[in-house]
Design a protein around this motif. Structure first.
Motif, mmCIF file in Angstrom:
data_model
loop_
_atom_site.group_PDB
_atom_site.id
_atom_site.type_symbol
_atom_site.label_atom_id
_atom_site.label_comp_id
_atom_site.label_asym_id
_atom_site.label_seq_id
_atom_site.Cartn_x
_atom_site.Cartn_y
_atom_site.Cartn_z
ATOM 1 N N PRO B 107 20.209 -11.365 14.227
ATOM 2 C CA PRO B 107 21.654 -11.332 13.984
ATOM 3 C C PRO B 107 22.457 -12.325 14.877
ATOM 4 O O PRO B 107 21.878 -12.486 16.053
ATOM 5 N N GLU B 110 26.764 -11.421 18.896
ATOM 6 C CA GLU B 110 27.706 -10.402 18.822
ATOM 7 C C GLU B 110 27.264 -8.785 18.527
ATOM 8 O O GLU B 110 27.814 -7.855 18.662
ATOM 9 N N LEU B 111 26.232 -9.159 17.346
ATOM 10 C CA LEU B 111 25.748 -7.986 16.919
ATOM 11 C C LEU B 111 24.152 -7.444 17.398
ATOM 12 O O LEU B 111 23.611 -6.498 16.882
ATOM 13 N N ALA B 114 24.248 -3.980 18.706
ATOM 14 C CA ALA B 114 24.392 -2.928 17.537
ATOM 15 C C ALA B 114 22.968 -2.876 16.712
ATOM 16 O O ALA B 114 22.351 -2.110 16.514
ATOM 17 N N PHE B 115 22.381 -4.022 16.572
ATOM 18 C CA PHE B 115 21.008 -4.052 15.928
ATOM 19 C C PHE B 115 19.930 -3.492 16.335
ATOM 20 O O PHE B 115 19.284 -2.603 15.911
#
Lengths: 343, 257
Positions: B107, B110-111, B114-115
């Motif tokens: 991803p 920025e993600l 979270a990933f």
């Protein structure tokens, strides 16, 4: 808030709602200044001038009216940030005006959020789910830009306006007849915008990450009336924190001097939070006041942001809560339920 | 009964019946909430206290740490139940690309945080399955976290509670006994260098070693419980290819005096 302040505030609110906006409130606007941790909090209606002198906004602005929550700019254009940490120095035919606020309590209907912030919120949402709490971390108020009216009545020379800020803010220019802004320098963290500026005015901005990369933070000079400074007097162990603030201020002020020729703190205009600031004198006659230009319908030059939204807070929350849930679902491989702990 | 009477009785009956129903539901609700609070208080109070029914006829020394029972003893006394104190804590590195599904791409930056936080749950669940192969009869994940590094690696840490697969055994003592904890290093004096793809096999062998060690103690003392297994990791100097791993187990037993 004491009784005098409350009465004065109610008066302001009442007058703000009146269609006859020519009336200047009676009473002392200084009574409304609220001493906060990092300086004065000036409510809407109180305009901050040079060296934290308060005035009623109606004494410099005709037709002033409070911001409508639904008041949207007519057009939003991108305001590019500088790649360099230096600005043009003021020329001999310019007068430098130093505006500095942390932010404003008057909020616009414009929201801005970066992809980085959305990524952090998505991670927090996933952490919440893993802990068994289906809570999307979303506070729309954090993303909502404040508004500061910058009322310019200075006519002796063209004004080189330097605006420093900390929180996401739109600076709404209110120019008196006969006054001129030669340039605007906008420095600060977070999203920022300039509204109602004449298209010919050169605007240079250093915001967000570009500002951070310069190694300075727009810190105001700690003053005796700050609650935080008073706290240090009573709790000497906090002195280190104050010293750190003073040091950050000196770094910023040194950088400011290098760019604009003077320190940032002396003869600056603003407060911790303010909704209006005054650059120049109070007009001598009511007829000479600046005609108020609202944000509504204006052209807003806004710093580059990954997500910009103009509208109702509820709609913004709905849209971006959905964006977070969708991103989290994708990151989880399609099924958020699998993140929840087994019962 | 005429219409007027029916209306009159109806007017009286609605509030009376309503009040009775309201009181009934309030009582059920209050009782339910109070019951939940009471059991939660019981649960909190029980933390730090061993099950008093365990070896009740024995005098066991070495069980206290200050005023509380030792965490290992609390876990041992609840040998057949999941206990917060009985845990496996493992940290290890994996490649970011190994967290992707087939055909999936990494991803946007920025993600990534979270990933990896989301996908770590899979690794934690897989670790429970690994544990069940040799050491655990039951396993639950109580914690999982991940941090992506700049070099395409992800540091994962998982915390698991478990019920031991092998039997506790028998206590040989008749009257007096001692609670003893044995801490054993399951890797050598220098850490084992393990490839990123070989991490699961390495950890599986660590869990087997812990079981064998406990079996050995059981042959001498008659009983043994696995209290904790701790696996730590650090990137080796050739950080692009391997990690240095250390492992320790804490076992507990009741010795006859």
């Amino acid at each position: 808030m004491n009784r005098t302040k409350l009465i004065a505030l109610l008066l302001i609110v009442a007058l703000g709602g009146c269609s006859d906006s020519g009336t200047v409130p009676t009473g002392n606007p200084a009574d409304l200044l609220n001493p906060e941790m990092r300086g004065y909090e000036a409510p809407a209606g109180v305009m901050m001038g040079l060296n934290e002198t308060p005035y009623w906004v109606q004494s410099a602005v005709a037709g002033f009216r409070p911001v409508k929550p639904s008041g949207l700019p007519g057009k939003i254009e991108e305001l590019k940030s500088r790649a360099s940490c230096t600005f043009d120095s003021p020329g001999p035919n310019e007068i430098l005006a130093k505006v500095q606020v942390d932010g404003s309590n008057t909020k616009s209907a414009v929201f801005a959020v970066s992809r980085h912030q959305m990524g952090e919120r998505t991670k927090t949402y996933i952490d919440n789910l893993k802990a068994g709490r289906d809570i999307v971390p979303f506070n729309a108020r954090d993303d909502r830009l404040g508004i500061v009216d910058v009322i310019v009545t200075e006519k002796s020379k063209p004004v080189y306006l330097v605006i420093a800020y900390n929180l996401p803010t739109i600076f709404n220019i209110q120019l008196a007849e006969g006054a001129r802004i030669s340039r605007i320098a906008l420095v600060g963290l977070g999203a920022a915008g300039i509204a109602n500026a004449h298209p010919a005015v050169k605007i240079q901005s250093l915001t967000g990450k570009a500002m951070q990369s310069c190694g300075v933070l727009p810190v105001r000079e700690p003053a005796d009336h700050w609650q935080f400074v008073q706290n240090v007097k009573q709790t000497p162990s906090l002195k280190d924190v104050l010293d750190k603030n003073i040091s950050m201020y000196r770094v910023f002020s040194g950088w400011y001097r290098k760019n604009f020729g003077v320190a940032s703190g002396v003869d600056s205009i603003g407060a911790m939070t303010a909704s209006h600031v005054l650059v120049g004198p109070i007009p001598q006659a009511l007829e000479a006041r600046v005609t108020f230009k609202p944000l509504e319908g204006s052209t807003l030059l806004l710093s580059k942001n990954d997500h910009v939204f103009a509208g109702e807070q509820a709609d913004y929350e709905k849209k971006y809560t959905h964006v977070i849930i969708e991103a989290a679902t994708k990151m989880a491989g399609g099924d958020l339920a699998k993140l929840m702990p087994a019962q | 009964m005429n219409l007027l009477k029916i209306i009159f009785i109806g007017l009286i009956a609605v509030p009376v019946v309503g009040t009775i129903l309201l009181q009934f539901f309030s009582s059920v609700l209050v009782f339910g909430v109070a019951h939940n609070i009471s059991s939660e208080i019981d649960r909190i109070e029980q933390r730090g206290k061993a099950d008093s029914a365990f070896a009740a006829d024995l005098e066991i020394t070495g069980t206290k740490a200050g005023n509380d029972d030792k965490a290992g003893y609390v876990a041992l006394a609840s040998f057949e139940k999941l206990d917060d104190y009985r845990s496996v804590n493992a940290s290890f590195y994996v490649r970011l690309k190994d967290m992707l599904d087939a055909g999936e791409i990494v991803p946007e930056k920025e993600l990534v945080s979270a990933f990896v936080t989301a996908r770590t749950s899979r690794f934690a669940d897989a670790e429970c399955e690994l544990l069940k192969k040799s050491l655990a009869a039951e396993c639950t994940v109580y914690n999982s976290a991940a941090t992506a590094t700049n070099n395409g690696l992800v540091r994962i840490s998982v915390g698991l509670n478990f019920v031991q697969k092998s039997d506790f055994g028998t206590i040989k003592a008749k009257d007096r006994a001692a609670y003893v904890e044995i801490e054993e290093r399951l890797t050598g004096s220098t850490p084992d260098t393990v490839s990123f793809s070989g991490g699961a096999i390495f950890r599986s062998s660590i869990y087997e070693q812990a079981v064998k060690l406990c079996d050995k103690i059981r042959t001498f003392e008659g009983n043994c419980a696995i209290f904790k297994v701790l696996i730590t990791t650090a990137l080796s100097e050739q950080s692009g290819s391997a990690q240095n791993m250390r492992a320790t187990a804490i076992l507990s037993t009741i010795e006859a005096l």
